[in-house]
Design a protein around this motif. Structure first.
Motif, mmCIF file in Angstrom:
data_model
loop_
_atom_site.group_PDB
_atom_site.id
_atom_site.type_symbol
_atom_site.label_atom_id
_atom_site.label_comp_id
_atom_site.label_asym_id
_atom_site.label_seq_id
_atom_site.Cartn_x
_atom_site.Cartn_y
_atom_site.Cartn_z
ATOM 1 N N LYS A 511 -11.352 30.044 -46.925
ATOM 2 C CA LYS A 511 -10.976 30.313 -48.308
ATOM 3 C C LYS A 511 -10.941 31.819 -48.590
ATOM 4 N N ASN A 515 -7.592 34.046 -49.726
ATOM 5 C CA ASN A 515 -7.649 34.511 -51.106
ATOM 6 C C ASN A 515 -7.269 35.996 -51.171
ATOM 7 N N VAL A 520 -14.817 37.133 -53.794
ATOM 8 C CA VAL A 520 -15.278 35.888 -54.422
ATOM 9 C C VAL A 520 -14.493 34.697 -53.894
ATOM 10 N N ILE A 521 -15.059 33.499 -54.123
ATOM 11 C CA ILE A 521 -14.433 32.235 -53.718
ATOM 12 C C ILE A 521 -14.276 31.366 -54.957
ATOM 13 N N GLU A 522 -13.084 30.797 -55.133
ATOM 14 C CA GLU A 522 -12.818 29.878 -56.241
ATOM 15 C C GLU A 522 -13.425 28.525 -55.881
ATOM 16 N N GLU A 555 -16.232 31.238 -59.986
ATOM 17 C CA GLU A 555 -16.066 32.008 -58.763
ATOM 18 C C GLU A 555 -17.434 32.553 -58.338
ATOM 19 N N ASP A 557 -19.629 34.799 -55.115
ATOM 20 C CA ASP A 557 -19.498 35.633 -53.929
ATOM 21 C C ASP A 557 -20.008 34.869 -52.713
#
Length: 656
Positions: A511, A515, A520-522, A555, A557
């Motif tokens: 991911k 991105n 950050v990750i959704e 979101e 980290d």
């Protein structure tokens, strides 16, 4: 003094013995490793391509033809499923195998078809394609095409400069090749790079040997042999398997070159042990691959035995399955046969082989001069083009310098006149103005450098996350292989749980590199992907459970996402395994995640299954899953709370 000498001898003996044991153990391990099966056990074309091109001595147990048959099966399957990426990967492997077999025309045909779609390919595949094109053009003596490929390498940053010394050597201009090689390569090699220094001395020695300066060549080969021995026996630096294999092959080539020098000096008895050792090393560590050096050493060995009167041994070597492609080697073989028949009194057969050579030379002479002139013209044109570009650059630099000088003179005159008419006050103003311009230029330059550095950092981070994901997928594949070879049910379950946790971490890195924002990750998309991955493992009941995910817009980290993903992996896996034993279609799982900037986050997980057993606290203390979740919660600076409900169980916690 005698005691010190004895002590030094003992220490040297033990170090040497230890080095030999390590090398022998590595050699045995490499020979027994089943690379062919490991290649087949990998999941996809991308992993197989990486494994193939980074595995030395891959034909140790299976011939290149076995590999070729297997790759053709994978290629046909990929063509049926229209998997473009896998098709490209398997075609690249197929081209390399044909090159290893010495079928350069077929290898070139395949890699040229890949080069037609060059712009759409990954960087790793691009590099391998250019290397194969370069090598095939060299073997087929298409030097003008080879020069074009090297120009592409330079433009893409794979090579700093376009060099021609090897092409000059192939055209017989060994002295010029040696001068260019010494000029371009020596400055790039560090003093402690024994492998690079060994290649350097071996290459110079080879140019001198081909130029018939045999005694000087022999001194370079012996120096190169000493350097590669230091490289192979250096136990203080950990070497990769590929580095060790490359070092041993180079050692075999150097020993063979020493033997061929002794042949040129008519020292046939001295040459034989060197040539036999070289043939053995190349056969062992270059197994399955076509090697012109191997053929040259075999022919030189046959010549030695012939000159020493051992005709039976000489003919045995000549009839030992030599696959001669190079015309020089074919001519050499015919000369040895002619010499053999002449010495044994069979003048008729001697004449036959001499006539064969005359026909080959006549056919070569008809075209060689024109082709050689064309190749030389191509190189000279390239040299002139490079010189012209250099002169244009120098001219542009001189013109720029002239303009700078003129501009500087104008400014000096202006400042001088201003100083006369405005005195000290205006002079201060001019100085402040000039300083302001300089600061603005520096700011602009620094901004440009910073922006480029940020772009490069993002690219490197994406590449790192991509590689980490691939490595974790490799670990997952290895766990799958171990599961197939395990009979214990408990061990299989433990391996499956471990594989599920590895996939949860791999998904994080996937991911991230997909991105645009690497920080950050959704979480909504990540949780959905994680649930799908877990469902594919626990299919029983997994498709009848209604799962609701409420994490839109959240979101996290990577430091929070990894422990969170592993906690969620444990919770969902436990629900699938234990919460719904009757495969009830009314099963429900609810996942809620909220995080507002500047405020505390909240996570809640509930299911309406059978709930926790009465001794759940005791089990929690002994369960690895519960202990793992509590430790992961500690990483999030919180604690995992558990509530028993009438319809199942509820887990929740707040986090920063």
């Amino acid at each position: 003094m005698e005691k010190i000498a004895v002590l030094r001898f003992i220490i040297t003996f033990f170090i040497s013995t230890f080095s030999v044991c390590v090398i022998a153990q590595d050699s045995l391990s490499s020979q027994n490793e089943d690379y062919y099966k490991q290649f087949q056990d990998l999941e996809n074309g991308e992993l197989r391509t990486f494994f193939f091109f980074n595995t030395p001595n891959r034909y140790n147990l299976n011939s290149p033809y076995d590999w070729l048959d297997t790759v053709k099966v994978y290629l046909n399957t990929s063509e049926k499923t229209k998997d473009t990426t896998s098709i490209q990967n398997y075609q690249l492997i197929e081209s390399q195998i044909y090159f290893d077999l010495g079928d350069y025309e077929k290898s070139l045909a395949i890699v040229r078809s890949l080069y037609d779609n060059f712009e759409k390919l990954d960087n790793d595949i691009k590099f391998n394609i250019l290397e194969l094109l370069d090598a095939n053009f060299s073997k087929l003596q298409l030097y003008n095409k080879q020069i074009e490929i090297r120009r592409v390498k330079r433009e893409l940053g794979y090579e700093d400069n376009v060099s021609f010394y090897d092409i000059y050597a192939n055209l017989g201009q060994y002295r010029k090749a040696m001068r260019d090689y010494m000029t371009e390569e020596k400055k790039e090699i560090k003093d402690d790079d024994y492998y690079g220094l060994a290649i350097y001395n071996n290459t110079i020695g080879n140019y001198l040997r081909l130029d018939k300066s045999t005694p000087t060549a022999l001194s370079y080969f012996k120096k190169s042999e000493g350097l590669i021995s230091v490289f192979l026996s250096d136990v203080t630096n950990q070497r990769t398997e590929k580095e060790i294999a490359d070092g041993r092959i180079l050692n075999g080539l150097i020993i063979g070159n020493i033997g061929k020098c002794h042949v040129q000096l008519n020292e046939y008895e001295k040459a034989i042990p060197f040539l036999e050792e070289s043939i053995g090393i190349i056969k062992q560590y270059n197994k399955g691959k076509f090697s012109s050096e191997y053929n040259e050493n075999k022919l030189a060995l046959a010549e030695c035995y012939l000159q020493l009167g051992n005709y039976e041994k000489a003919t045995d070597i000549l009839s030992d399955g030599l696959n001669l492609i190079n015309l020089d080697n074919i001519l050499k073989q015919n000369i040895i046969y002619a010499d053999y028949y002449y010495k044994t009194g069979d003048f008729k057969n001697a004449t036959v082989y001499l006539k064969k050579n005359n026909r080959i030379r006549d056919s070569i002479d008809n075209l060689a001069s024109d082709i050689k002139n064309q190749q030389l013209t191509s190189i000279v044109e390239q040299d002139l083009e490079n010189s012209k570009k250099m002169m244009e650059q120098q001219k542009a630099q001189l013109e720029e310098s002239r303009k700078d000088i003129a501009a500087r003179d104008d400014k000096i005159s202006l400042v001088f006149v201003s100083l006369i008419f405005t005195l000290i006050g205006f002079a201060g103003l001019v100085y402040a103005y000039l300083k302001s311009i300089k600061n603005q230029r520096l700011i602009a330059e620094q901004k440009f450098i910073i922006e480029n550095a940020l772009v490069e950092k993002d690219s490197l981070l994406k590449e790192i996350h991509h590689r980490v994901k691939n490595n974790l997928q490799m670990v997952s594949s290895l766990l799958s292989l171990q599961t197939k070879n395990t009979r214990s049910k408990a061990a299989i379950e433990a391996l499956e749980e471990g594989k599920s946790r590895v996939k949860a971490m791999a998904l994080i890195h996937q991911k991230l590199y997909q991105n645009d924002d690497l920080s950050v990750i959704e979480m909504q998309g990540y949780i959905e992907s994680l649930i799908n991955s877990i469902q594919s493992v626990y299919k029983k009941g997994g498709h009848n459970i209604n799962i609701t995910i409420d994490a839109e817009g959240v979101e996290l980290d990577i430091d929070r996402a990894i422990p969170f993903g592993l906690i969620l992996n444990e919770l969902v896996s436990n629900s699938f395994k234990y919460a719904f034993p009757q495969d009830d279609s009314s099963g429900k799982i609810y996942i809620h995640l909220r995080k507002i900037v500047g405020q505390e986050g909240f996570f809640e997980y509930t299911d309406n299954g059978i709930g926790l057993p009465e001794d759940s606290e005791e089990r929690a203390n002994s369960s690895m899953g519960m202990r793992l979740m509590n430790r992961l919660a500690n990483q999030l600076q919180t604690s995992l709370n558990t509530d028993k409900t009438t319809d199942g169980v509820r887990f929740w916690f707040n986090f920063k």
